[in-house]
Design a protein around this motif. Structure first.
Motif, PDB file in Angstrom:
ATOM      1  N   GLY A 116      -3.783  -1.881  -7.406  1.00 36.97           N
ATOM      2  CA  GLY A 116      -3.702  -1.228  -8.657  1.00 36.97           C
ATOM      3  C   GLY A 116      -2.256  -0.337  -8.762  1.00 36.97           C
ATOM      4  N   ARG A 117      -1.145  -0.988  -7.951  1.00 31.21           N
ATOM      5  CA  ARG A 117      -0.007  -0.384  -7.888  1.00 31.21           C
ATOM      6  C   ARG A 117       1.165  -1.396  -8.424  1.00 31.21           C
ATOM      7  NH1 ARG A 117       2.518   0.672  -3.028  1.00 31.21           N
ATOM      8  NH2 ARG A 117       3.091   2.868  -3.934  1.00 31.21           N
ATOM      9  N   HIS A 118       2.268  -0.694  -8.797  1.00 26.90           N
ATOM     10  CA  HIS A 118       3.367  -1.394  -9.412  1.00 26.90           C
ATOM     11  C   HIS A 118       4.286  -1.038  -8.218  1.00 26.90           C
ATOM     12  CE1 HIS A 118       6.809  -3.039 -11.444  1.00 26.90           C
ATOM     13  NE2 HIS A 118       7.493  -1.675 -11.228  1.00 26.90           N
ATOM     14  N   ILE A 119       5.041  -2.195  -7.828  1.00 25.80           N
ATOM     15  CA  ILE A 119       6.192  -2.092  -6.795  1.00 25.80           C
ATOM     16  C   ILE A 119       7.311  -2.808  -7.348  1.00 25.80           C
ATOM     17  CG2 ILE A 119       5.608  -4.435  -5.468  1.00 25.80           C
ATOM     18  CD1 ILE A 119       5.989  -2.772  -2.942  1.00 25.80           C
ATOM     19  N   ARG A 120       8.475  -2.013  -7.122  1.00 20.37           N
ATOM     20  CA  ARG A 120       9.769  -2.560  -7.497  1.00 20.37           C
ATOM     21  C   ARG A 120      10.416  -3.209  -6.216  1.00 20.37           C
ATOM     22  NH1 ARG A 120      13.548   2.237  -9.100  1.00 20.37           N
ATOM     23  NH2 ARG A 120      13.810   2.272  -6.883  1.00 20.37           N
ATOM     24  N   THR A 121      11.370  -4.138  -6.642  1.00 23.41           N
ATOM     25  CA  THR A 121      12.071  -4.761  -5.421  1.00 23.41           C
ATOM     26  C   THR A 121      13.506  -4.491  -5.465  1.00 23.41           C
ATOM     27  OG1 THR A 121      12.486  -6.646  -7.177  1.00 23.41           O
ATOM     28  CG2 THR A 121      10.326  -6.747  -5.785  1.00 23.41           C
ATOM     29  N   ASP A 166       7.166 -12.178  -5.200  1.00 24.29           N
ATOM     30  CA  ASP A 166       6.028 -12.559  -5.738  1.00 24.29           C
ATOM     31  C   ASP A 166       4.782 -12.090  -4.978  1.00 24.29           C
ATOM     32  OD1 ASP A 166       7.339 -13.641  -7.883  1.00 24.29           O
ATOM     33  OD2 ASP A 166       6.975 -15.834  -7.109  1.00 24.29           O
ATOM     34  N   GLY A 167       4.967 -12.087  -3.718  1.00 21.05           N
ATOM     35  CA  GLY A 167       3.815 -11.723  -2.725  1.00 21.05           C
ATOM     36  C   GLY A 167       3.622 -10.145  -2.694  1.00 21.05           C
ATOM     37  N   ALA A 168       4.616  -9.526  -2.654  1.00 20.94           N
ATOM     38  CA  ALA A 168       4.603  -8.117  -2.692  1.00 20.94           C
ATOM     39  C   ALA A 168       4.205  -7.602  -3.959  1.00 20.94           C
ATOM     40  CB  ALA A 168       6.043  -7.499  -2.720  1.00 20.94           C
ATOM     41  N   ARG A 169       4.486  -8.120  -5.180  1.00 22.44           N
ATOM     42  CA  ARG A 169       4.225  -7.548  -6.496  1.00 22.44           C
ATOM     43  C   ARG A 169       2.591  -7.780  -6.559  1.00 22.44           C
ATOM     44  NH1 ARG A 169       9.349 -10.044  -8.764  1.00 22.44           N
ATOM     45  NH2 ARG A 169      10.677  -8.514  -8.930  1.00 22.44           N
ATOM     46  N   ARG A 170       2.155  -9.122  -6.031  1.00 21.65           N
ATOM     47  CA  ARG A 170       0.591  -9.612  -6.121  1.00 21.65           C
ATOM     48  C   ARG A 170      -0.249  -8.599  -5.398  1.00 21.65           C
ATOM     49  NH1 ARG A 170       1.122 -14.217  -3.960  1.00 21.65           N
ATOM     50  NH2 ARG A 170       0.659 -13.482  -1.941  1.00 21.65           N
ATOM     51  N   ASP A 171       0.229  -8.326  -4.166  1.00 19.58           N
ATOM     52  CA  ASP A 171      -0.383  -7.634  -3.117  1.00 19.58           C
ATOM     53  C   ASP A 171      -0.432  -6.110  -3.796  1.00 19.58           C
ATOM     54  OD1 ASP A 171      -0.982  -9.700  -1.329  1.00 19.58           O
ATOM     55  OD2 ASP A 171       0.533  -9.253  -0.142  1.00 19.58           O
ATOM     56  N   ALA A 172       0.633  -5.555  -4.346  1.00 17.30           N
ATOM     57  CA  ALA A 172       0.684  -4.385  -5.102  1.00 17.30           C
ATOM     58  C   ALA A 172      -0.492  -4.131  -6.219  1.00 17.30           C
ATOM     59  CB  ALA A 172       1.945  -3.855  -5.484  1.00 17.30           C
ATOM     60  N   ALA A 173      -0.184  -5.357  -7.047  1.00 19.58           N
ATOM     61  CA  ALA A 173      -1.368  -5.209  -8.130  1.00 19.58           C
ATOM     62  C   ALA A 173      -2.512  -5.273  -7.887  1.00 19.58           C
ATOM     63  CB  ALA A 173      -0.836  -6.422  -8.887  1.00 19.58           C
ATOM     64  N   GLU A 174      -2.808  -6.059  -6.588  1.00 17.70           N
ATOM     65  CA  GLU A 174      -4.210  -6.129  -6.263  1.00 17.70           C
ATOM     66  C   GLU A 174      -4.876  -4.901  -5.803  1.00 17.70           C
ATOM     67  OE1 GLU A 174      -4.506  -8.931  -3.089  1.00 17.70           O
ATOM     68  OE2 GLU A 174      -4.046 -10.688  -4.245  1.00 17.70           O
ATOM     69  N   GLN A 231       0.886  -1.394  -0.117  1.00 21.27           N
ATOM     70  CA  GLN A 231      -0.224  -0.165   0.001  1.00 21.27           C
ATOM     71  C   GLN A 231       0.939   1.376   0.039  1.00 21.27           C
ATOM     72  OE1 GLN A 231      -2.277  -0.690   3.546  1.00 21.27           O
ATOM     73  NE2 GLN A 231      -3.959  -1.463   2.641  1.00 21.27           N
ATOM     74  N   LEU A 232       2.204   1.368   0.529  1.00 18.95           N
ATOM     75  CA  LEU A 232       2.697   2.488   0.654  1.00 18.95           C
ATOM     76  C   LEU A 232       4.056   2.726   0.161  1.00 18.95           C
ATOM     77  CD1 LEU A 232       2.301   2.217   4.938  1.00 18.95           C
ATOM     78  CD2 LEU A 232       1.017   3.847   3.011  1.00 18.95           C
TER      79      LEU A 232
END
Length: 181
Positions: A37-42, A27-35, A7-8
């Motif tokens: 509507g966000r893109h998250i870098r790693t 994978d968990g971070a990307r999935r949660d961000a996509a849910e 979220q943040l």
């Protein structure tokens, strides 16, 4: 946790760990961000030991383990075990299904530093004493080092980028002078 980060934050940072752990985290971070509507870098946080030769880098890791001392390592790992598993848990009673991790536990319980092969978790990747973790025995990846000559360390970073799509690295070392040169 990961849902809150999704979220943040713009970049989800994980400690260097075994590939299966990193895949699950990212994978968990990307999935949660996509849910959301966000893109998250790693990104990956790791310690580095870089020397002219691989042998010199290994010697420095061995020196760190010996200089830190098995008694201090054991005390700090025991604190980490209690903090993570509860106040009644102890390193003396800890068992691992991972034979390599069990050898680390056995070495510390016997009052000695582990053999150099025992903290190795991947090509040129080892666990060792750092402020977040005295020595990894719980599988969380805290205190992981990339160890080798400049070309080997650079290749590990490239491989991490290729395998995980990692866009950021936080590299730490002490003493930093040799690694920065």
């Amino acid at each position: 946790g990961v849902k809150h980060a999704a979220q943040l934050v713009d970049t989800y940072l994980a400690f260097l760990n075994k590939p299966e752990h990193l895949h699950a985290q990212f994978d968990g971070a990307r999935r949660d961000a996509a849910e959301r509507g966000r893109h998250i870098r790693t990104g990956i946080a790791a310690w580095v030991i870089v020397r002219e030769t691989e042998e010199e880098a290994h010697a420095h890791l061995r020196w760190l383990l010996e200089e830190t001392g098995p008694q201090w390592l054991r005390q700090q790992v025991d604190v980490d075990v209690k903090r993570t598993l509860g106040p009644d848990a102890s390193l003396a009673e800890l068992r691992s299904d991972d034979p390599q991790m069990q050898r680390r536990i056995d070495a510390l319980n016997a009052g000695r530093a582990p053999e150099l092969a025992d903290p190795q978790i991947g090509p040129h990747v080892f666990t060792g004493p750092t402020p977040p973790s005295a020595l990894e025995v719980l599988g969380r990846g805290r205190g992981s080092y990339i160890v080798g000559n400049p070309q080997q360390v650079a290749q590990v970073l490239k491989d991490l980028q290729a395998e995980f799509g990692t866009e950021a690295f936080i590299l730490q070392a002490y003493p930093l002078k040799e690694e920065a040169e």
